[in-house]
Write an enzyme that holds these catalytic residues in place. Structure first.
Site, PDB file in Angstrom:
ATOM      1  N   ALA A   1     140.137 -69.157 -44.661  1.00 17.66           N
ATOM      2  CA  ALA A   1     139.946 -69.429 -43.304  1.00 17.66           C
ATOM      3  C   ALA A   1     141.325 -69.985 -42.928  1.00 17.66           C
ATOM      4  O   ALA A   1     142.106 -70.645 -43.330  1.00 17.66           O
ATOM      5  CB  ALA A   1     138.928 -70.471 -42.939  1.00 17.66           C
TER       6      ALA A   1
ATOM      7  N   GLY B   1     132.798 -30.249   8.772  1.00 22.15           N
ATOM      8  CA  GLY B   1     131.440 -29.723   8.051  1.00 22.15           C
ATOM      9  C   GLY B   1     131.333 -28.968   6.642  1.00 22.15           C
ATOM     10  O   GLY B   1     132.610 -28.823   6.422  1.00 22.15           O
TER      11      GLY B   1
ATOM     12  N   LEU C   1     132.285 -29.515  -3.511  1.00 23.26           N
ATOM     13  CA  LEU C   1     132.722 -30.162  -2.147  1.00 23.26           C
ATOM     14  C   LEU C   1     132.794 -31.609  -2.378  1.00 23.26           C
ATOM     15  O   LEU C   1     131.862 -32.169  -2.507  1.00 23.26           O
ATOM     16  CB  LEU C   1     131.323 -29.932  -1.262  1.00 23.26           C
ATOM     17  CG  LEU C   1     131.178 -28.465  -0.974  1.00 23.26           C
ATOM     18  CD1 LEU C   1     129.814 -28.549   0.015  1.00 23.26           C
ATOM     19  CD2 LEU C   1     132.176 -27.614  -0.437  1.00 23.26           C
TER      20      LEU C   1
ATOM     21  N   LYS D   1     135.349 -41.736  -2.694  1.00 26.39           N
ATOM     22  CA  LYS D   1     133.890 -41.729  -2.949  1.00 26.39           C
ATOM     23  C   LYS D   1     133.473 -41.062  -4.337  1.00 26.39           C
ATOM     24  O   LYS D   1     132.863 -41.766  -5.431  1.00 26.39           O
ATOM     25  CB  LYS D   1     132.877 -41.330  -2.025  1.00 26.39           C
ATOM     26  CG  LYS D   1     131.465 -41.381  -2.345  1.00 26.39           C
ATOM     27  CD  LYS D   1     130.416 -41.159  -1.267  1.00 26.39           C
ATOM     28  CE  LYS D   1     130.427 -39.387  -1.251  1.00 26.39           C
ATOM     29  NZ  LYS D   1     129.355 -39.064  -0.180  1.00 26.39           N
TER      30      LYS D   1
ATOM     31  N   ASN E   1     153.196 -60.682 -38.592  1.00 29.48           N
ATOM     32  CA  ASN E   1     153.865 -59.370 -38.699  1.00 29.48           C
ATOM     33  C   ASN E   1     154.941 -59.026 -37.748  1.00 29.48           C
ATOM     34  O   ASN E   1     155.513 -57.889 -37.642  1.00 29.48           O
ATOM     35  CB  ASN E   1     152.695 -58.485 -38.492  1.00 29.48           C
ATOM     36  CG  ASN E   1     151.938 -58.424 -37.397  1.00 29.48           C
ATOM     37  OD1 ASN E   1     151.775 -59.614 -36.752  1.00 29.48           O
ATOM     38  ND2 ASN E   1     151.406 -57.311 -36.702  1.00 29.48           N
TER      39      ASN E   1
ATOM     40  N   ARG F   1     140.765 -54.169 -33.905  1.00 32.78           N
ATOM     41  CA  ARG F   1     141.520 -53.350 -32.968  1.00 32.78           C
ATOM     42  C   ARG F   1     141.927 -52.026 -33.508  1.00 32.78           C
ATOM     43  O   ARG F   1     141.704 -51.785 -34.484  1.00 32.78           O
ATOM     44  CB  ARG F   1     142.739 -54.315 -32.494  1.00 32.78           C
ATOM     45  CG  ARG F   1     142.317 -55.520 -31.828  1.00 32.78           C
ATOM     46  CD  ARG F   1     143.534 -56.656 -31.720  1.00 32.78           C
ATOM     47  NE  ARG F   1     144.520 -55.828 -31.163  1.00 32.78           N
ATOM     48  CZ  ARG F   1     145.691 -56.515 -30.927  1.00 32.78           C
ATOM     49  NH1 ARG F   1     146.210 -57.699 -31.713  1.00 32.78           N
ATOM     50  NH2 ARG F   1     146.820 -55.903 -30.261  1.00 32.78           N
TER      51      ARG F   1
ATOM     52  N   ARG G   1     131.107 -45.670   3.887  1.00 37.25           N
ATOM     53  CA  ARG G   1     129.902 -46.374   3.451  1.00 37.25           C
ATOM     54  C   ARG G   1     130.230 -47.306   2.134  1.00 37.25           C
ATOM     55  O   ARG G   1     129.645 -48.181   1.736  1.00 37.25           O
ATOM     56  CB  ARG G   1     128.543 -45.866   3.512  1.00 37.25           C
ATOM     57  CG  ARG G   1     128.289 -45.779   5.055  1.00 37.25           C
ATOM     58  CD  ARG G   1     126.840 -44.959   4.987  1.00 37.25           C
ATOM     59  NE  ARG G   1     127.094 -43.574   4.864  1.00 37.25           N
ATOM     60  CZ  ARG G   1     125.937 -42.781   4.917  1.00 37.25           C
ATOM     61  NH1 ARG G   1     124.811 -43.077   4.918  1.00 37.25           N
ATOM     62  NH2 ARG G   1     126.358 -41.274   4.693  1.00 37.25           N
TER      63      ARG G   1
ATOM     64  N   GLN H   1     141.182 -29.500   2.459  1.00 37.72           N
ATOM     65  CA  GLN H   1     140.304 -29.905   3.875  1.00 37.72           C
ATOM     66  C   GLN H   1     141.046 -30.932   4.526  1.00 37.72           C
ATOM     67  O   GLN H   1     140.640 -32.017   4.503  1.00 37.72           O
ATOM     68  CB  GLN H   1     138.757 -30.091   3.744  1.00 37.72           C
ATOM     69  CG  GLN H   1     138.188 -29.834   4.803  1.00 37.72           C
ATOM     70  CD  GLN H   1     136.402 -30.168   4.713  1.00 37.72           C
ATOM     71  OE1 GLN H   1     136.059 -30.671   3.797  1.00 37.72           O
ATOM     72  NE2 GLN H   1     135.892 -29.772   5.845  1.00 37.72           N
TER      73      GLN H   1
ATOM     74  N   TYR I   1     143.750 -63.693 -38.666  1.00 33.81           N
ATOM     75  CA  TYR I   1     144.468 -62.405 -38.056  1.00 33.81           C
ATOM     76  C   TYR I   1     145.183 -61.676 -39.254  1.00 33.81           C
ATOM     77  O   TYR I   1     146.028 -62.305 -39.930  1.00 33.81           O
ATOM     78  CB  TYR I   1     145.463 -62.951 -37.005  1.00 33.81           C
ATOM     79  CG  TYR I   1     146.172 -61.757 -36.494  1.00 33.81           C
ATOM     80  CD1 TYR I   1     145.684 -60.865 -35.884  1.00 33.81           C
ATOM     81  CD2 TYR I   1     147.591 -61.777 -37.024  1.00 33.81           C
ATOM     82  CE1 TYR I   1     146.554 -59.427 -35.310  1.00 33.81           C
ATOM     83  CE2 TYR I   1     148.320 -60.532 -36.495  1.00 33.81           C
ATOM     84  CZ  TYR I   1     147.507 -59.755 -35.776  1.00 33.81           C
ATOM     85  OH  TYR I   1     148.199 -58.428 -35.157  1.00 33.81           O
TER      86      TYR I   1
END
Length: 452
Positions: free
Chosen positions: A377, A78, A8, A22, A383, A330, A15, A73, A363
């Site tokens: 560093a 109900g 259901l 929901k 690329n 990544r 609310r 529905q 990178y």
């Protein structure tokens, strides 16, 4: 006996104050109704009939990977009316398990217990006792026999003192369900067709009605607003983290760990605060994960240290590696055994060979790095030319000086050295030193600009 399921899930969830239906609001990163679907699938349901109403297009889009029978529905009249929308797809000779779509913590074992109870009865329903049953349908008994369910708005003052309530979940034979649904009326305070009325119909036919109970009330707690959503999220996370700790995993603060997928972890691994695990993650033994890390669809080997604030997504980290702090791996990143990436290093579609290291501000994209190489560093693999991507190859034992740019396609040979500050756009043969930078000029009498 084969059984089908009716979920259901037609309520708008007013609310929630949301344009999202929901049942699509997430628990642990997954729509709450998907938790229900996964649970009943694990029990071997032959069919799942999803009764939907508001936001049907959104539901069908987000749940499209499931095998579902969709039952519209159009008007919410109900719970009984909701089940009526699936009645044409229900077989007389099967059991029908009815579940609600907004109670995502229901356990497979609890529903299996309900199914087992039905094997000795004509109808079985899931009930629970609450300290405060306000607003819930009350279970009316005659001794051990369940006689009816009375909705709160229709209950007498004496009936409202009853603490045993209906969870909205029950199972019965298909032929019985069809007959009882056909006899439902909406003669009640709400003017709705209550599914709960079938209990009294069954009792009037002298059917055997048994009740089953969950191990805890939180399993059947429904969600109607965002406060309840957050409470159920915490309850789910508490359950998951306690399960991990019982398997030998240490949590510095169990309340600050979020599992939004599936994790497999070896013994004696630990997680600091605010770690998030998403998708399918495998973590080995003796792994230390620092604070504020995100692990997403990745594999982590044994004896790995992941320092704080690192993100690892669709990547593989080998045994005895060190990652971070503030590192980002990544998709397609692979770290071989004893490799190391340090602070503010990013890798994508790159293999960092055994014992190789990139300690700072680097990178590496579309790159193959051999064993025991050192990436200084500020090194960048260039690329991408704006349209296409190209590969960089760095051989075993190579040394890349700080602040170098390797313009792909680039090949750095074994044992080769790139001088600091170089821009490399040609091959560097094995063992050679490449220096590619402008000659320094010192300009005498130059005046630094001043503010006007």
């Amino acid at each position: 006996m084969p059984f089908s399921v009716v979920v259901l899930a037609a309520g708008k969830g007013t609310r929630m104050k949301s344009s999202l239906p929901k049942v699509l609001h997430p628990i642990a990163g997954k729509p709450m109704v998907q938790h229900i679907i996964d649970t009943v699938n694990s029990l071997g349901a032959s069919n799942i009939h999803l009764v939907y109403g508001h936001g049907g297009e959104q539901l069908q889009q987000q749940l499209s990977h499931n095998t579902l029978s969709w039952c519209l529905q159009a008007e919410q009249l109900g719970t009984g009316h909701a089940v009526m929308q699936a009645v044409d797809k229900i077989q007389d000779d099967e059991d029908v398990l009815i579940v609600v779509g907004d109670a995502p913590l229901i356990k497979p074992s609890t529903l299996q217990q309900l199914i087992d109870v039905k094997s000795d009865a004509d109808l079985a329903l899931l009930t629970v006792k609450l300290d405060d049953p306000t607003g819930m349908g009350r279970i009316i008994r005659d001794g051990d026999q369940v006689m009816a369910i009375v909705e709160h708005k229709d209950a007498t003052e004496a009936q409202r003192q009853i603490r045993e309530i209906n969870t909205g979940m029950m199972i019965m034979g298909g032929a019985d369900l069809k007959r009882w649904l056909n006899n439902l009326t909406n003669n009640n305070a709400q003017g709705e067709y209550y599914l709960t009325d079938v209990i009294e119909m069954a009792a009037n036919e002298n059917k055997v009605i048994h009740a089953s109970h969950p191990s805890s009330a939180v399993e059947v707690e429904g969600i109607n607003n965002r406060v309840q959503l957050a409470n159920i999220e915490r309850a789910y996370q508490k359950e998951q983290v306690e399960s991990l700790m019982m398997k030998g995993i240490s949590m510095i603060d169990p309340a600050r760990f979020d599992l939004r997928g599936d994790i497999e972890v070896g013994q004696d691994s630990s997680f600091d605060v605010n770690c998030i695990v998403e998708g399918k993650v495998v973590v080995g033994s003796n792994v230390e994960v620092g604070a504020n890390c995100i692990l997403r669809d990745c594999e982590i080997g044994d004896n790995v240290v992941i320092e704080a604030n690192s993100i690892i997504e669709q990547a593989i980290v080998g045994d005895h590696c060190t990652v971070g702090p503030y590192a980002r791996l990544r998709p397609g990143a692979v770290m071989k055994e004893k490799a190391k990436v340090g602070n503010f290093v990013e890798m994508k579609k790159t293999v960092l060979g055994k014992g190789s290291k990139a300690n700072h501000l680097t990178y590496l994209g579309d790159t193959e790095v051999g064993e025991n190489a050192n990436i200084g560093a500020g090194t960048i693999t260039c690329n991408y030319d704006g349209v296409n991507k190209f590969k960089t190859s760095i051989g075993d034992g190579a040394f890349i000086g700080s602040n170098s740019s390797l313009v792909a396609p680039a090949v750095i040979g074994k044992g080769a050295t790139v001088g600091a500050g170089s821009i490399i756009n040609k091959e560097v043969p094995d063992g050679e030193l490449a220096v590619a930078r402008a000659k320094q000029r010192n300009i005498q009498g130059w005046e630094r600009p001043t503010k006007k």
